[in-house]
Design a protein around this motif. Structure first.
Motif, PDB file in Angstrom:
ATOM      1  N   PHE A  33      40.409  16.208 -10.828  1.00  0.00           N
ATOM      2  CA  PHE A  33      38.996  15.975 -11.106  1.00  0.00           C
ATOM      3  C   PHE A  33      38.899  15.443 -12.531  1.00  0.00           C
ATOM      4  O   PHE A  33      39.304  16.109 -13.478  1.00  0.00           O
ATOM      5  N   PHE A  34      38.356  14.252 -12.666  1.00  0.00           N
ATOM      6  CA  PHE A  34      38.129  13.639 -13.974  1.00  0.00           C
ATOM      7  C   PHE A  34      36.641  13.353 -14.151  1.00  0.00           C
ATOM      8  O   PHE A  34      35.902  13.195 -13.173  1.00  0.00           O
ATOM      9  N   ARG A  35      36.231  13.299 -15.398  1.00  0.00           N
ATOM     10  CA  ARG A  35      34.847  12.965 -15.687  1.00  0.00           C
ATOM     11  C   ARG A  35      34.787  12.013 -16.882  1.00  0.00           C
ATOM     12  O   ARG A  35      35.708  11.925 -17.699  1.00  0.00           O
ATOM     13  N   SER A  36      33.685  11.297 -16.949  1.00  0.00           N
ATOM     14  CA  SER A  36      33.449  10.408 -18.083  1.00  0.00           C
ATOM     15  C   SER A  36      33.114  11.226 -19.319  1.00  0.00           C
ATOM     16  O   SER A  36      32.864  12.431 -19.251  1.00  0.00           O
ATOM     17  N   ASP A  37      33.104  10.548 -20.463  1.00  0.00           N
ATOM     18  CA  ASP A  37      32.712  11.165 -21.733  1.00  0.00           C
ATOM     19  C   ASP A  37      31.564  10.337 -22.291  1.00  0.00           C
ATOM     20  O   ASP A  37      31.774   9.430 -23.102  1.00  0.00           O
ATOM     21  N   THR A  71      39.641  13.410 -18.825  1.00  0.00           N
ATOM     22  CA  THR A  71      38.564  12.476 -19.151  1.00  0.00           C
ATOM     23  C   THR A  71      39.008  11.047 -18.889  1.00  0.00           C
ATOM     24  O   THR A  71      40.147  10.668 -19.145  1.00  0.00           O
ATOM     25  N   MET A  72      38.058  10.253 -18.432  1.00  0.00           N
ATOM     26  CA  MET A  72      38.272   8.825 -18.210  1.00  0.00           C
ATOM     27  C   MET A  72      37.054   8.094 -18.787  1.00  0.00           C
ATOM     28  O   MET A  72      36.116   7.789 -18.074  1.00  0.00           O
ATOM     29  N   VAL A  73      37.052   7.789 -20.075  1.00  0.00           N
ATOM     30  CA  VAL A  73      37.973   8.288 -21.086  1.00  0.00           C
ATOM     31  C   VAL A  73      37.152   8.876 -22.237  1.00  0.00           C
ATOM     32  O   VAL A  73      35.995   8.524 -22.422  1.00  0.00           O
ATOM     33  N   THR A  74      37.775   9.782 -23.024  1.00  0.00           N
ATOM     34  CA  THR A  74      37.141  10.296 -24.229  1.00  0.00           C
ATOM     35  C   THR A  74      36.976   9.178 -25.242  1.00  0.00           C
ATOM     36  O   THR A  74      37.873   8.362 -25.435  1.00  0.00           O
ATOM     37  N   SER A  75      35.825   9.150 -25.887  1.00  0.00           N
ATOM     38  CA  SER A  75      35.550   8.121 -26.882  1.00  0.00           C
ATOM     39  C   SER A  75      36.079   8.534 -28.248  1.00  0.00           C
ATOM     40  O   SER A  75      35.782   9.622 -28.743  1.00  0.00           O
ATOM     41  N   ALA A  76      36.833   7.653 -28.877  1.00  0.00           N
ATOM     42  CA  ALA A  76      37.384   7.940 -30.204  1.00  0.00           C
ATOM     43  C   ALA A  76      36.288   8.087 -31.257  1.00  0.00           C
ATOM     44  O   ALA A  76      36.542   8.660 -32.325  1.00  0.00           O
ATOM     45  N   GLY A 102      42.511  11.190 -21.381  1.00  0.00           N
ATOM     46  CA  GLY A 102      42.247   9.755 -21.424  1.00  0.00           C
ATOM     47  C   GLY A 102      41.486   9.450 -22.696  1.00  0.00           C
ATOM     48  O   GLY A 102      40.492  10.113 -23.017  1.00  0.00           O
ATOM     49  N   LEU A 103      41.948   8.475 -23.461  1.00  0.00           N
ATOM     50  CA  LEU A 103      41.351   8.177 -24.760  1.00  0.00           C
ATOM     51  C   LEU A 103      41.094   6.685 -24.883  1.00  0.00           C
ATOM     52  O   LEU A 103      41.974   5.868 -24.581  1.00  0.00           O
ATOM     53  N   GLY A 104      39.876   6.344 -25.327  1.00  0.00           N
ATOM     54  CA  GLY A 104      39.516   4.943 -25.516  1.00  0.00           C
ATOM     55  C   GLY A 104      38.693   4.752 -26.774  1.00  0.00           C
ATOM     56  O   GLY A 104      38.323   5.718 -27.453  1.00  0.00           O
ATOM     57  N   ALA A 105      38.374   3.512 -27.082  1.00  0.00           N
ATOM     58  CA  ALA A 105      37.729   3.179 -28.353  1.00  0.00           C
ATOM     59  C   ALA A 105      36.231   3.455 -28.362  1.00  0.00           C
ATOM     60  O   ALA A 105      35.625   3.529 -29.429  1.00  0.00           O
ATOM     61  N   GLY A 106      35.605   3.621 -27.201  1.00  0.00           N
ATOM     62  CA  GLY A 106      34.151   3.755 -27.147  1.00  0.00           C
ATOM     63  C   GLY A 106      33.496   2.386 -27.106  1.00  0.00           C
ATOM     64  O   GLY A 106      33.985   1.427 -27.709  1.00  0.00           O
ATOM     65  N   TRP A 107      32.359   2.301 -26.396  1.00  0.00           N
ATOM     66  CA  TRP A 107      31.736   0.987 -26.236  1.00  0.00           C
ATOM     67  C   TRP A 107      30.214   1.020 -26.154  1.00  0.00           C
ATOM     68  O   TRP A 107      29.555   0.015 -26.415  1.00  0.00           O
ATOM     69  N   PHE A 108      29.615   2.178 -25.838  1.00  0.00           N
ATOM     70  CA  PHE A 108      28.190   2.231 -25.506  1.00  0.00           C
ATOM     71  C   PHE A 108      27.396   2.529 -26.778  1.00  0.00           C
ATOM     72  O   PHE A 108      27.137   3.675 -27.123  1.00  0.00           O
ATOM     73  N   ILE A 171      48.958  11.542 -21.811  1.00  0.00           N
ATOM     74  CA  ILE A 171      47.879  10.737 -22.379  1.00  0.00           C
ATOM     75  C   ILE A 171      47.716   9.482 -21.535  1.00  0.00           C
ATOM     76  O   ILE A 171      48.692   8.838 -21.147  1.00  0.00           O
ATOM     77  N   ILE A 172      46.464   9.171 -21.246  1.00  0.00           N
ATOM     78  CA  ILE A 172      46.122   7.974 -20.472  1.00  0.00           C
ATOM     79  C   ILE A 172      45.451   6.984 -21.415  1.00  0.00           C
ATOM     80  O   ILE A 172      44.473   7.313 -22.087  1.00  0.00           O
ATOM     81  N   VAL A 173      45.992   5.786 -21.491  1.00  0.00           N
ATOM     82  CA  VAL A 173      45.369   4.706 -22.248  1.00  0.00           C
ATOM     83  C   VAL A 173      44.786   3.725 -21.241  1.00  0.00           C
ATOM     84  O   VAL A 173      45.494   3.247 -20.350  1.00  0.00           O
ATOM     85  N   GLY A 174      43.501   3.468 -21.381  1.00  0.00           N
ATOM     86  CA  GLY A 174      42.831   2.586 -20.447  1.00  0.00           C
ATOM     87  C   GLY A 174      42.184   1.407 -21.139  1.00  0.00           C
ATOM     88  O   GLY A 174      41.876   1.458 -22.336  1.00  0.00           O
ATOM     89  N   GLY A 175      41.979   0.352 -20.385  1.00  0.00           N
ATOM     90  CA  GLY A 175      41.304  -0.822 -20.913  1.00  0.00           C
ATOM     91  C   GLY A 175      41.797  -2.070 -20.228  1.00  0.00           C
ATOM     92  O   GLY A 175      42.816  -2.057 -19.536  1.00  0.00           O
ATOM     93  N   ASN A 176      41.061  -3.137 -20.453  1.00  0.00           N
ATOM     94  CA  ASN A 176      41.386  -4.391 -19.786  1.00  0.00           C
ATOM     95  C   ASN A 176      41.774  -5.498 -20.764  1.00  0.00           C
ATOM     96  O   ASN A 176      41.849  -6.658 -20.389  1.00  0.00           O
TER      97      ASN A 176
END
Length: 307
Positions: A33-37, A71-76, A102-108, A171-176
């Motif tokens: 079970f994963f959730r957004s951040d 998390t998919m993904v926690t915002s840095a 899961g860790l990402g740069a944040g976008w919103f 650790i999960i790194v995500g992005g396109n």
């Protein structure tokens, strides 16, 4: 192939709503079970309001026993990396070693403005330093200290405690992105995830990570490759159309961009992803009240997938 349930609670879900889905995820045999951040809805009123991802996962850690949680993904941008390292390690302890970060740069940007969170224009450096810091804190032997001096963060003689149960914690790194994200995945990640890409782009994104691994001297097969896509399935065409309407999406668009349609179509799409190298798929479930949706996938889709 592992199937994971992925939710977006900022769209409108209490902790109890998430708990019901997480416990169904466990009961029905899904892997995680994963959730957004996120702290702000992306449409609708979002009632009853946002829940913090790591607070919610801490609760779920004590109310589940088997499934992975993450998390998919926690915002840095949301948390200092030292604080995040403590939070994630603690939830891993609370779960008995079932957490993945899961860790990402944040976008919103709008959610940052809504809750007074700084949103720097350049965030990739933050993400890079956070990955280095968090892995450095967790890998420092007990009894030793950890220091770091970077452009964004400085740590002096940290005791680097607590430690997660897992060593290393995945650790999960995500992005396109075509270059920088694959390089980070090759350096830090146990898993690379591409979230909501065009379906035809998935092989290219996986290949970019494999190339980054080769360049870094890492075996590309040491990573898990995964994709996150919206789920909308039905035992019949009418049931699929009903579920599409319930989440405000058009059936044709869902078929083009997601894991959608009748059971046979869903099985075919998942098989295609597996052929491209996906070892895991995150099924984005948008109607958290529809637990029969999960039951359909567990009963009719999962048994048709190769192990």
């Amino acid at each position: 192939m592992q199937l994971r349930i992925f939710t977006e609670p900022q769209q409108g879900a209490s902790y109890d709503d998430q708990l019901a889905v997480a416990q169904a995820t466990e009961r029905l045999g899904f892997d995680a079970f994963f959730r957004s951040d996120h702290y702000l809805t992306m449409g609708g009123d979002g009632l009853p309001g946002p829940t913090d991802s790591w607070t919610a996962l801490a609760g779920l850690a004590r109310e589940t026993s088997r499934i992975k949680l993450g998390t998919m993904v926690t915002s840095a941008t949301f948390r200092h990396p030292g604080v995040l390292a403590i939070q994630v390690a603690q939830v891993d302890q609370m779960s008995g070693g079932r957490v993945e970060l899961g860790l990402g740069a944040g976008w919103f940007e709008r959610e940052h403005a809504a809750y007074g969170i700084p949103f720097p224009a350049k965030r990739f450096g933050l993400l890079t330093e956070q990955l280095e810091l968090i892995t450095g804190l967790w890998s420092t032997p007990v009894g030793e200290t950890y220091s770091f001096s970077g452009e964004h963060y400085q740590l002096v003689d940290s005791p680097a405690l607590p430690k997660p149960v897992q060593s290393p914690l995945p650790i999960i790194v995500g992005g396109n992105g075509p270059k920088r994200t694959p390089a980070l995945a090759a350096r830090f990640a146990a898993e690379y995830n591409t979230s909501f890409p065009e379906i035809a782009d998935i092989p290219r994104r996986f290949d970019a990570v494999r190339a980054a691994c080769d360049e870094a001297g890492r075996d590309p097969s040491s990573l898990v490759y995964s994709a996150a896509l919206v789920l909308c399935a039905g035992a019949t065409e009418a049931e699929f159309a009903r579920r599409a309407a319930a989440i405000g999406r058009e059936p044709a668009e869902l078929r083009e961009h997601g894991i959608a349609g009748t059971v046979s179509e869903v099985v075919d799409r998942l098989g295609q992803l597996r052929e491209w190298g996906a070892g895991r798929v995150y099924l984005q479930v948008l109607d958290l009240a529809d637990l029969e949706h999960l039951e359909l996938v567990a009963a009719d889709v999962a048994p048709q997938l190769p192990a």
